[in-house]
Design a protein around this motif. Structure first.
Motif, PDB file in Angstrom:
ATOM      1  N   VAL A 157       0.872  -1.179   0.000  1.00  0.00           N
ATOM      2  CA  VAL A 157       0.000   0.000   0.000  1.00  0.00           C
ATOM      3  C   VAL A 157       0.901   1.218   0.000  1.00  0.00           C
ATOM      4  O   VAL A 157       1.727   1.357   0.908  1.00  0.00           O
ATOM      5  N   HIS A 172      -7.708  -1.035  -8.306  1.00  0.00           N
ATOM      6  CA  HIS A 172      -7.801  -1.956  -7.181  1.00  0.00           C
ATOM      7  C   HIS A 172      -6.560  -2.842  -7.145  1.00  0.00           C
ATOM      8  O   HIS A 172      -6.011  -3.216  -8.189  1.00  0.00           O
ATOM      9  N   GLN A 174      -4.394  -5.910  -4.321  1.00  0.00           N
ATOM     10  CA  GLN A 174      -4.347  -6.596  -3.030  1.00  0.00           C
ATOM     11  C   GLN A 174      -3.191  -6.068  -2.188  1.00  0.00           C
ATOM     12  O   GLN A 174      -2.104  -5.789  -2.685  1.00  0.00           O
ATOM     13  N   PHE A 195      -6.031  -8.193   2.028  1.00  0.00           N
ATOM     14  CA  PHE A 195      -7.217  -7.359   1.782  1.00  0.00           C
ATOM     15  C   PHE A 195      -7.138  -6.792   0.376  1.00  0.00           C
ATOM     16  O   PHE A 195      -6.074  -6.759  -0.247  1.00  0.00           O
ATOM     17  N   ASN A 196      -8.279  -6.368  -0.123  1.00  0.00           N
ATOM     18  CA  ASN A 196      -8.353  -5.689  -1.414  1.00  0.00           C
ATOM     19  C   ASN A 196      -8.519  -4.198  -1.170  1.00  0.00           C
ATOM     20  O   ASN A 196      -9.433  -3.783  -0.441  1.00  0.00           O
ATOM     21  N   CYS A 197      -7.637  -3.404  -1.750  1.00  0.00           N
ATOM     22  CA  CYS A 197      -7.638  -1.964  -1.519  1.00  0.00           C
ATOM     23  C   CYS A 197      -8.165  -1.229  -2.745  1.00  0.00           C
ATOM     24  O   CYS A 197      -7.802  -1.548  -3.882  1.00  0.00           O
ATOM     25  N   ASP A 198      -9.064  -0.272  -2.507  1.00  0.00           N
ATOM     26  CA  ASP A 198      -9.609   0.572  -3.567  1.00  0.00           C
ATOM     27  C   ASP A 198      -8.892   1.917  -3.548  1.00  0.00           C
ATOM     28  O   ASP A 198      -8.816   2.576  -2.507  1.00  0.00           O
ATOM     29  N   TYR A 199      -8.379   2.330  -4.709  1.00  0.00           N
ATOM     30  CA  TYR A 199      -7.640   3.578  -4.831  1.00  0.00           C
ATOM     31  C   TYR A 199      -8.402   4.567  -5.715  1.00  0.00           C
ATOM     32  O   TYR A 199      -8.977   4.181  -6.732  1.00  0.00           O
ATOM     33  N   ASP A 220      -8.531   2.965   0.390  1.00  0.00           N
ATOM     34  CA  ASP A 220      -9.582   2.510   1.301  1.00  0.00           C
ATOM     35  C   ASP A 220      -9.666   0.982   1.239  1.00  0.00           C
ATOM     36  O   ASP A 220      -9.771   0.411   0.151  1.00  0.00           O
ATOM     37  N   TYR A 221      -9.593   0.326   2.388  1.00  0.00           N
ATOM     38  CA  TYR A 221      -9.737  -1.127   2.361  1.00  0.00           C
ATOM     39  C   TYR A 221     -10.471  -1.639   3.601  1.00  0.00           C
ATOM     40  O   TYR A 221     -10.454  -1.030   4.659  1.00  0.00           O
ATOM     41  N   THR A 222     -11.152  -2.794   3.386  1.00  0.00           N
ATOM     42  CA  THR A 222     -11.876  -3.487   4.442  1.00  0.00           C
ATOM     43  C   THR A 222     -11.222  -4.839   4.680  1.00  0.00           C
ATOM     44  O   THR A 222     -10.894  -5.555   3.735  1.00  0.00           O
ATOM     45  N   HIS A 255     -11.461  -1.831   9.050  1.00  0.00           N
ATOM     46  CA  HIS A 255     -11.486  -0.897   7.925  1.00  0.00           C
ATOM     47  C   HIS A 255     -10.396   0.138   8.121  1.00  0.00           C
ATOM     48  O   HIS A 255     -10.093   0.554   9.245  1.00  0.00           O
TER      49      HIS A 255
END
Length: 445
Positions: A157, A172, A174, A195-199, A220-222, A255
């Motif tokens: 990240v 997106h 990982q 986790f999968n991270c959204d950018y 942002d990741y959950t 989160h």
């Protein structure tokens, strides 16, 4: 239960690496209006931009992140915690990897310090346990690191898409969180949570005070990760009823939202802010919850190798008695020998404050270097009392340096060594006097 939660909390959030290695002054984000995700107003008219990390051999820098969190156990508030993570990094080599990407070889030292309060209610940060880590990170942000290393906690990240992106574009990838649960749960290898991270590329932010421009990314990741039964737990299940089950994490969830400020010229993160909530459910049904925020700053530390003679001369010119200067493992060490306190206390005499006022003129010449104050005692009294007294005296010196404005509490660390590192014979009064000393280290690692 507090002891257990502290062990986890101290390692849960550590800032991602690859910050601005050529930055010369410590800097935090200017207070501005942000949206619900913490993103400031950005210029979205600049067009597409391609993110890539830039590495240079011999880059050296220090990251200081501050984590403020509340810890809950079984949904009930347990305590609050403030953690300072100090990371010193050296990029020892840069090469092209198998994927034809530039990759930096990093050697890093991590130190975690949790705040505590003395009898007067003053907050202090003791020098904590150190971890070393060696890893590769390529220009798109991907890590290559062995299982013998537990740091950094957050890996992969940010990850970049390898092509230009325009404001508003999303991608997106990982990532991983890696936790050290050896002490708390007897998990001997790094505990990895994918986790999968959204950018989202938000655009260009201009600092209203400095005019510096940064490309802003919202990451942002959950988290949700179910742990397979460890071998010892499976064995316990097969044993007769009443066999004690080992405690280990069953589910990890939570989160995180990071706002990353990118320096385009230098090809690295300049600073970031984060909010997070992490929940760990254990095999005995306990829930540990960590809710808080983090922020990071970075500086290019001044190397003190070339400063030894100059500092020695300054000490002589200022006429500071019983003070010596030497090169230590962590930086330049200014030693106050025969330092005087009220008997069996940590109360500095005025004569020592006068010395510290003069020493402060030297310390102010290193605004981007942190300070470590180490207390030592003579061989008198019990080992426990010597340890406590050495820490208290180090804190007394640190407090005075903070009082006269040399550093704030987040940039001065303390430790006590008791009588374990004598420099003279404790069988004589002269030797004992020399061993009662405080060392002020200008950190360059």
């Amino acid at each position: 239960m507090k002891k257990t939660t502290l062990l986890i909390a101290a390692l849960l959030v550590i800032s991602p690496l690859a910050f601005a290695a050529k930055k010369t002054t410590a800097k935090k984000v200017t207070t501005v209006e942000v949206d619900s995700a913490g993103v400031p107003e950005c210029d979205k008219s600049r067009g597409a931009f391609e993110f890539k990390f830039k590495y240079a051999k011999s880059d050296e820098y220090r990251i200081l992140s501050t984590v403020t969190e509340d810890i809950l156990v079984n949904h009930r508030f347990d305590h609050s915690s403030k953690i300072v993570n100090r990371i010193s990094v050296n990029v020892t080599d840069v090469e092209i990897n198998k994927l034809k990407r530039a990759s930096g070889h990093h050697e890093a030292t991590f130190m975690t310090s949790e705040s505590a309060f003395n009898d007067d209610g003053e907050e202090k940060f003791k020098w904590g346990k150190e971890y070393t880590s060696v890893f590769e990170r390529d220009e798109l942000g991907y890590y290559t690191i062995g299982d013998e290393y537990f740091m950094p906690v957050v890996r992969d990240v940010p990850i970049f898409p390898g092509k230009p992106v325009a404001p508003g574009d999303v991608w997106h990838a990982q990532g991983h969180e890696v936790h050290d649960l050896r002490t708390t749960f007897k998990v001997e290898k790094p505990f990895k949570v994918p986790f999968n991270c959204d950018y989202t590329y938000e655009g260009v932010y201009t600092d209203p005070e400095t005019g510096d421009e940064f490309h802003v990314i919202n990451a942002d990741y959950t988290l949700y990760f179910e742990t397979d039964l460890p071998a010892e737990a499976k064995k316990a299940q097969k044993q007769k009823k009443g066999q004690k089950m080992p405690i280990y994490p069953v589910n990890t969830m939570g989160h995180s939202n990071q706002v990353i400020y990118w320096n385009a010229e230098k090809g690295c993160i300049d600073h970031y802010n984060e909010t997070f909530r992490i929940i760990i459910e254990t095999s005995i049904g306990y829930l540990f919850e960590f809710v808080g925020s983090a922020e990071a700053e970075v500086t290019q530390m001044v190397r003190t190798n070339q400063e030894l003679e100059a500092v020695q001369k300054t000490v002589e010119d200022l006429g500071i008695k019983n003070v010596s200067v030497s090169k230590g493992d962590k930086g330049l060490v200014i030693t106050m020998e025969k330092i005087k306190f009220n008997p069996d206390s940590d109360v500095l005499l005025d004569s020592e404050k006068d010395k510290l006022n003069k020493i402060a003129t030297i310390l102010r010449q290193f605004p981007d270097n942190d300070i470590l104050v180490t207390g030592h005692t003579a061989l008198a009294g019990s080992e426990k009392k010597r340890q406590i007294l050495s820490e208290d005296r180090a804190q007394s010196v640190a407090n005075y340096l903070m009082k006269i404005g040399v550093k704030d509490k987040y940039h001065i660390f303390i430790q006590g060594k008791g009588a374990t590192v004598p420099i003279a014979d404790n069988s004589t009064e002269e030797g004992k006097s020399k061993n009662r000393r405080v060392e002020i280290t200008i950190l360059d690692k």
